[in-house]
Design an enzyme around this catalytic site. Structure first.
Site, PDB file in Angstrom:
ATOM      1  N   GLU A 154      65.687  91.741  72.627  1.00 36.38           N
ATOM      2  CA  GLU A 154      64.466  91.493  73.336  1.00 36.38           C
ATOM      3  C   GLU A 154      64.262  89.754  73.271  1.00 36.38           C
ATOM      4  OE1 GLU A 154      61.372  93.894  71.941  1.00 36.38           O
ATOM      5  OE2 GLU A 154      59.788  92.780  72.818  1.00 36.38           O
ATOM      6  N   SER A 207      54.720  87.623  69.788  1.00 33.80           N
ATOM      7  CA  SER A 207      55.995  87.112  68.964  1.00 33.80           C
ATOM      8  C   SER A 207      56.075  85.630  69.019  1.00 33.80           C
ATOM      9  CB  SER A 207      57.238  87.756  69.322  1.00 33.80           C
ATOM     10  OG  SER A 207      57.091  89.047  69.821  1.00 33.80           O
TER      11      SER A 207
END
Lengths: 435, 435
Positions: A154, A207
């Site tokens: 990711e 994130s």
């Protein structure tokens, strides 16, 4: 958007793939897919330099191309962001356009059905995919569409996507001038020498990464050790809470409500607590002391409007992200903080709050940057990975042949025979995110 | 609570005030007051070493003492925390008991009315007060009760209160053993050599401090520059949101609901996004990826219970505080993190989450500590300040007299004539929080 001067894009040279050197590029269609917690993002590469032989491409491929190009929405919930389309892009030595499509992850079954109805199952195709949904929906993709989801990390795909997009779109990166005023203006930011920078990706959760050189990144210190999620309060929290508090049905509606609301009817401000006298402490009376703090009063709850609740939810989530990002940036001594992710889509309120929050509280030491293709970087990274994986494979095969033949050149003129990416044997093990 | 060994309390010696040395202590009654955004906290010192002359104390004083001692609740919302009462405490050379009382700041008008009805206005009294409400309600106190609120810095009083209480109550500080299990147990923590430690004060909002030596503290880096509030998401946010989402009417009710709820019906977990396969990344499938993330689904909203919503709100706010505290502690390289504030009152769910969150994510490097008198440290610090101010004043007056008389001793045997603290001229300017 204003552009201050010309951005001098001195990026590390992009690999010069060429369909002549590497005729064994993956078969069309080329997609990249990022299946997040709330939203699935899809990028489709439409070649515009078709050769004569390609003009005789299979009917299904043509139909898919037509369908994607002639529509802006797919089913009830799929949507193509036409304003983000990029033309004349070179990928894998091919020239074409990038189309950006999104749909709710909850509608994945419908999407697969739609793809099936368009004949995708008849094409021996591979898609590089990332996001948690690449795991969740892997079997369905294979069963319904005979499509392999080659899973790609990711964060790696995110960074790769950012670097590619920034290099290919000179107005990709911008900041806001006078973020607190009504005349806040988008200004092009020269991102040609960006390292180090911090990435704050606001999807369902958040994130935070530190990027130190091309392709080199680490999760920032202070993150939860083994996982991508620094903070649980992201776009999913905003929308979930907004749905509960206002009965809204979509992100767009939540934003529309928020644009008409007043969060000071909901939050407890410094002036609500101090009454007066906060000037002595250089405190701004309009600072939020406790988000939603006024809502402990029955009277206030009776008076509050759903627009106010939507605004307060948006402000709360955004300010919390700004606080955490600021702490990380100061901690890591990084001044450029790039905010992206679909939470920021059409969301000028949050972009302004983040800009102001970063600048004001750091006394100008930090700058909030934004990217035009908000939430699409992960899927672009996957599209590039699809090509690179093929290239890696070919390089390895070449090396093997050359060693067998006693030759040493890698970039040989006699490439190995074509192998279906989705066939057996597989290309070398895909990198995944088990970092 | 278990106590591992005897705590060896080698604190810096407390000033040996003595009513003989300093007969000019402030007139009774002695209070300390901390008026926060949601809750006002009051500590009352009841002397138990009354001299004969004091036995003839004014009727009003007697009545106030009786009223406070004979009740556990005052009006509809005032509450005395009898279980926290401390006896045989020495303050200003006097021995007595500390009583701890709280009431909602929103009921301040009623509190003032009650105090007036008990004759407080007839006593020439001074109260050291802190919290924003010390500013907001200053005029009302003076007008209705003829009471001066001598304002004392919020953080200074907090630290002072912690140090005093910890020195006077050997079981004040504890941590939780096995915080994730049902058998989590409170274990006494030896806080006799505590420096440096971090304080995370969770009231309506959250403040975070680093304490490096007795009375020495700084706001942690990364805080908003000029203000106490690091994060807007604190106890006020929990209660405000809970009231909105569940229709509950009090903090106690919100906690009760939360104790019966399941936040996984509300939050989007890693396993909801990945489906499976998260084991490869050492990801715990039960981690929260996006708080309230499931609530974007109409179906899920229809099924959710208010208990689940209360639990999710509590977990969200607590985990966010844990994340921020952890980042600060790692950043400041401090391993002991003391959580306090009324958000933690009777709130074992949050204490467990904080304990687990600090320990697990730091791989055991950080420890969450708690204090029995959760939210009362600020008002205790104010009570001490009331005495110290008087002492400072007397020291100064002594010095003045001695200089005039050619003598050099400060601790003279002929103290200056008594001056009403609340009279004119005033004692030296109170320190305030404009740091």
């Amino acid at each position: 958007m204003s552009c201050n001067g010309n951005s001098n894009h001195e990026h590390p040279p992009l690999p010069e793939w060429n369909s002549l050197n590497y005729p064994e590029l993956p078969p069309m269609p080329w997609f990249g897919l990022d299946i997040g917690g709330s939203l699935a993002k899809l990028v489709y590469f439409e070649p515009t330099d078709n050769t004569e032989s390609e003009e005789t491409e299979v009917e299904t491929l043509k139909n898919i191309r037509k369908y994607l190009k002639n529509n802006r929405s797919y089913g009830d919930t799929g949507h193509r962001d036409v304003h983000l389309q990029m033309d004349s892009v070179l990928i894998g030595g091919r020239k074409g356009s990038l189309h950006f499509i999104r749909f709710p992850t909850s509608e994945m079954a419908l999407f697969i059905e739609l793809a099936k109805s368009k004949g995708m199952a008849t094409l021996a195709s591979t898609v590089c995919a990332t996001g948690g949904g690449a795991y969740k929906f892997e079997k369905q993709f294979f069963k319904e569409l005979h499509m392999r989801l080659h899973k790609f990390d990711e964060l790696e795909s995110l960074i790769r996507g950012i670097e590619f997009m920034e290099a290919n779109s000179p107005t990709e990166c911008y900041y806001l001038e006078n973020p607190k005023s009504d005349t806040a203006e988008k200004i092009c930011y020269d991102f040609s020498d960006p390292y180090p920078f911090m990435v704050v990706n606001i999807g369902s959760g958040v994130s935070i990464l530190k990027v130190t050189a091309p392709g080199e990144f680490t999760r920032v210190s202070g993150t939860r050790c083994d996982c991508n999620y620094l903070a649980d309060l992201g776009g999913g929290t905003f929308l979930g809470l907004c749905c509960l508090l206002t009965g809204c049905a979509s992100f767009e509606e939540a934003l529309e409500l928020a644009s008409q609301g007043d969060s000071t009817k909901v939050d407890k401000l410094v002036k609500d607590i101090y009454g007066g006298g906060y000037e002595k402490f250089n405190l701004d009376g309009n600072l939020v002391a406790a988000s939603f703090g006024q809502m402990i009063s029955t009277d206030r709850r009776a008076k509050v409007k759903r627009e106010d609740l939507a605004r307060a939810t948006l402000v709360t989530i955004t300010n919390n992200i700004a606080s955490i990002a600021r702490m990380c940036a100061l901690n890591e001594k990084i001044s450029r903080v790039v905010f992206l992710g679909n939470f920021l889509r059409s969301n000028m309120i949050s972009q302004k709050l983040l800009s102001y929050g970063m600048e004001y509280w750091s006394k100008g030491a930090l700058r909030a940057l934004f990217l035009e293709h908000e939430g699409y970087f992960g899927c672009v990274g996957c599209l590039l990975e699809l090509i690179t994986q093929r290239e890696d494979y070919i390089l390895q095969e070449n090396l093997k042949n050359n060693l067998l033949n006693g030759a040493a050149t890698v970039n040989g003129t006699t490439p190995p025979p074509p192998t279906e990416v989705s066939g057996t044997p597989n290309p070398p093990e895909m990198r995944n995110g088990s970092s």
